[in-house]
Write a protein that holds these residues in place. Structure first.
Motif, PDB file in Angstrom:
ATOM      1  N   ALA A   9       0.834  -1.209   0.000  1.00 18.56           N
ATOM      2  CA  ALA A   9       0.000   0.000   0.000  1.00 18.56           C
ATOM      3  C   ALA A   9       0.864   1.253   0.000  1.00 18.56           C
ATOM      4  O   ALA A   9       0.591   2.216  -0.734  1.00 18.56           O
ATOM      5  N   LEU A  10       1.927   1.261   0.809  1.00 17.19           N
ATOM      6  CA  LEU A  10       2.789   2.440   0.893  1.00 17.19           C
ATOM      7  C   LEU A  10       3.559   2.664  -0.408  1.00 17.19           C
ATOM      8  O   LEU A  10       3.812   3.813  -0.790  1.00 17.19           O
ATOM      9  N   GLU A  11       3.930   1.599  -1.102  1.00 13.87           N
ATOM     10  CA  GLU A  11       4.576   1.764  -2.411  1.00 13.87           C
ATOM     11  C   GLU A  11       3.624   2.451  -3.385  1.00 13.87           C
ATOM     12  O   GLU A  11       4.037   3.311  -4.180  1.00 13.87           O
ATOM     13  N   GLY A  12       2.347   2.077  -3.318  1.00 10.01           N
ATOM     14  CA  GLY A  12       1.344   2.759  -4.144  1.00 10.01           C
ATOM     15  C   GLY A  12       1.237   4.226  -3.791  1.00 10.01           C
ATOM     16  O   GLY A  12       1.111   5.085  -4.675  1.00 10.01           O
ATOM     17  N   PHE A  13       1.317   4.543  -2.508  1.00  5.66           N
ATOM     18  CA  PHE A  13       1.270   5.941  -2.083  1.00  5.66           C
ATOM     19  C   PHE A  13       2.489   6.706  -2.597  1.00  5.66           C
ATOM     20  O   PHE A  13       2.378   7.876  -3.003  1.00  5.66           O
ATOM     21  N   GLY A  14       3.652   6.046  -2.563  1.00  8.86           N
ATOM     22  CA  GLY A  14       4.858   6.690  -3.068  1.00  8.86           C
ATOM     23  C   GLY A  14       4.719   7.050  -4.543  1.00  8.86           C
ATOM     24  O   GLY A  14       5.113   8.146  -4.971  1.00  8.86           O
ATOM     25  N   ARG A  15       4.139   6.147  -5.302  1.00  8.56           N
ATOM     26  CA  ARG A  15       3.930   6.418  -6.734  1.00  8.56           C
ATOM     27  C   ARG A  15       2.921   7.543  -6.936  1.00  8.56           C
ATOM     28  O   ARG A  15       3.091   8.395  -7.827  1.00  8.56           O
ATOM     29  N   LEU A  16       1.871   7.565  -6.117  1.00  8.45           N
ATOM     30  CA  LEU A  16       0.880   8.632  -6.228  1.00  8.45           C
ATOM     31  C   LEU A  16       1.499   9.995  -5.932  1.00  8.45           C
ATOM     32  O   LEU A  16       1.245  10.981  -6.648  1.00  8.45           O
ATOM     33  N   MET A  17       2.316  10.075  -4.888  1.00  6.98           N
ATOM     34  CA  MET A  17       2.952  11.349  -4.553  1.00  6.98           C
ATOM     35  C   MET A  17       3.885  11.807  -5.668  1.00  6.98           C
ATOM     36  O   MET A  17       3.945  13.001  -5.990  1.00  6.98           O
ATOM     37  N   ALA A  18       4.595  10.862  -6.275  1.00 10.46           N
ATOM     38  CA  ALA A  18       5.484  11.214  -7.383  1.00 10.46           C
ATOM     39  C   ALA A  18       4.681  11.705  -8.587  1.00 10.46           C
ATOM     40  O   ALA A  18       5.025  12.728  -9.216  1.00 10.46           O
ATOM     41  N   SER A  19       3.589  11.029  -8.894  1.00 12.57           N
ATOM     42  CA  SER A  19       2.814  11.394 -10.084  1.00 12.57           C
ATOM     43  C   SER A  19       2.105  12.726  -9.926  1.00 12.57           C
ATOM     44  O   SER A  19       1.844  13.419 -10.911  1.00 12.57           O
ATOM     45  N   HIS A  20       1.797  13.117  -8.688  1.00 16.17           N
ATOM     46  CA  HIS A  20       1.116  14.385  -8.442  1.00 16.17           C
ATOM     47  C   HIS A  20       2.083  15.519  -8.106  1.00 16.17           C
ATOM     48  O   HIS A  20       1.641  16.628  -7.774  1.00 16.17           O
ATOM     49  N   GLY A  21       3.363  15.262  -8.181  1.00 12.71           N
ATOM     50  CA  GLY A  21       4.335  16.323  -7.970  1.00 12.71           C
ATOM     51  C   GLY A  21       4.397  16.840  -6.548  1.00 12.71           C
ATOM     52  O   GLY A  21       4.598  18.043  -6.325  1.00 12.71           O
ATOM     53  N   VAL A  22       4.258  15.947  -5.580  1.00 14.71           N
ATOM     54  CA  VAL A  22       4.336  16.352  -4.173  1.00 14.71           C
ATOM     55  C   VAL A  22       5.746  16.855  -3.862  1.00 14.71           C
ATOM     56  O   VAL A  22       6.736  16.204  -4.183  1.00 14.71           O
ATOM     57  N   GLU A  23       5.805  18.041  -3.239  1.00 12.71           N
ATOM     58  CA  GLU A  23       7.098  18.665  -2.947  1.00 12.71           C
ATOM     59  C   GLU A  23       7.544  18.470  -1.501  1.00 12.71           C
ATOM     60  O   GLU A  23       8.725  18.610  -1.181  1.00 12.71           O
ATOM     61  N   SER A  24       6.601  18.218  -0.623  1.00 14.21           N
ATOM     62  CA  SER A  24       6.931  18.001   0.787  1.00 14.21           C
ATOM     63  C   SER A  24       6.066  16.872   1.298  1.00 14.21           C
ATOM     64  O   SER A  24       4.860  16.837   1.040  1.00 14.21           O
ATOM     65  N   ARG A  25       6.678  15.927   2.004  1.00 17.69           N
ATOM     66  CA  ARG A  25       5.924  14.769   2.473  1.00 17.69           C
ATOM     67  C   ARG A  25       6.363  14.379   3.872  1.00 17.69           C
ATOM     68  O   ARG A  25       7.502  14.602   4.271  1.00 17.69           O
ATOM     69  N   LYS A  26       5.435  13.786   4.603  1.00 16.51           N
ATOM     70  CA  LYS A  26       5.753  13.270   5.927  1.00 16.51           C
ATOM     71  C   LYS A  26       4.818  12.115   6.237  1.00 16.51           C
ATOM     72  O   LYS A  26       3.645  12.143   5.861  1.00 16.51           O
ATOM     73  N   ALA A  27       5.362  11.103   6.901  1.00 23.08           N
ATOM     74  CA  ALA A  27       4.571   9.957   7.327  1.00 23.08           C
ATOM     75  C   ALA A  27       4.643   9.841   8.841  1.00 23.08           C
ATOM     76  O   ALA A  27       5.726   9.971   9.427  1.00 23.08           O
TER      77      ALA A  27
END
Length: 295
Positions: free
Chosen positions: A59-77
């Motif tokens: 699931a988290l790998e899918g989230f990583g791909r989603l953040m990359a595809s949407h151009g996320v500039e700042s992230r935190k888990a």
């Protein structure tokens, strides 16, 4: 022209589900949730199971791909109850860091409560004082503008400790209610004007009470104490398979939704609330607000 809005990605690694919010602070780009059962069994073994880790990392790998595809500039888990208790959490965090591009931050119940309150009260209001209840898989938070309490009981934990059978016999329901009452016996939050419930249990309850389609947005919907009692009566008479077939419910929540509803009942009783408002905005939104403030 103004600068383009910064997109942030907030990830919540919970006991029962992995969740992602991508937003620029103006309009949410999207919310995603995967029920993975990360914390199932951790109360008994003290470890996150290999199977649960594998499902959660997918699931988290899918989230990583989603953040990359949407151009996320700042992230935190952030990681909560199950990770707090899993002795092998650092090995899990190693895998999660590779999946997300950022290492999860382990937070305590007080911080979890603070974030939930900030997110839930951003767009919901009512008679004061407001109290936010966050029912997770392993813990439940009670938080007002000035105080926060975290109790180590949630939908997964109460299911594993007290109500393993489905349908659930009266003796198990009684044991669960007694355990929840004992765990909440020291909770003293004072007068409550409006109870707001966040996370999966609370947001599922209005739909279950009214038989609404599972895709219904329950933001701001109320569930009364009597409606909750009726939901518990219905769920207690069903097998897990029959529960999963309810059109109002995410089927992956079927094993623990009865436990969550019993915890919600305990919350309403201990704070003296006749109803609760469901909020889909919660700790994820609070975390995103923090990231946007730093952007």
């Amino acid at each position: 022209m103004g600068q383009p809005a910064v997109k942030v990605g907030a990830v919540d690694i919970g006991t029962n589900s992995m969740r992602l919010l991508i937003t620029d602070g103006l309009t949410p780009v999207g919310r995603w949730e995967e029920v993975t059962g990360l914390g199932r069994g951790v109360d008994r073994t003290g470890n996150l199971s290999g199977e649960a880790i594998s499902i959660s990392i997918d699931a988290l790998e899918g989230f990583g791909r989603l953040m990359a595809s949407h151009g996320v500039e700042s992230r935190k888990a952030i990681a909560t109850s199950a990770s707090r208790e899993g002795s092998n959490r650092e090995a899990f965090f190693d895998l999660a860091e590779r999946a997300l591009g950022v290492r999860p931050t382990l937070i305590d119940g007080q911080e979890e409560a603070r974030l939930a309150y900030a997110g839930a009260t951003a767009h919901l209001d009512g008679p004061k004082p407001l109290l936010v209840s966050d029912i997770g898989g392993g813990s439940t938070e009670f938080v007002t503008a000035t105080a926060a309490v975290s109790v180590d009981i949630g939908s997964v934990r109460v299911t594993e400790r007290a109500i393993p059978s489905r349908p659930a016999p009266a003796a198990e329901l009684l044991a669960a209610r007694e355990m929840i009452g004992e765990m909440f016996s020291s909770v003293r939050m004072g007068a409550v004007g409006t109870l707001i419930g966040v996370a999966g249990t609370w947001t599922e309850l209005p739909g279950l009470a009214r038989g609404l389609p599972g895709s219904t947005d329950t933001q701001g919907m109320a569930v009364t104490r009597q409606e909750l009692a009726n939901v518990i009566d219905t769920l207690s008479e069903l097998s897990v398979e029959a529960t999963a077939g309810l059109p109002s419910l995410n089927p992956k929540r079927a094993p623990v939704i009865l436990g969550g509803a019993l915890v919600a009942e305990g919350v309403m009783d201990v704070v003296g609330a006749g109803k609760a408002l469901a909020s889909i905005e919660d700790s994820l939104d609070g975390l995103a607000m923090t990231l946007l403030a730093l952007a």
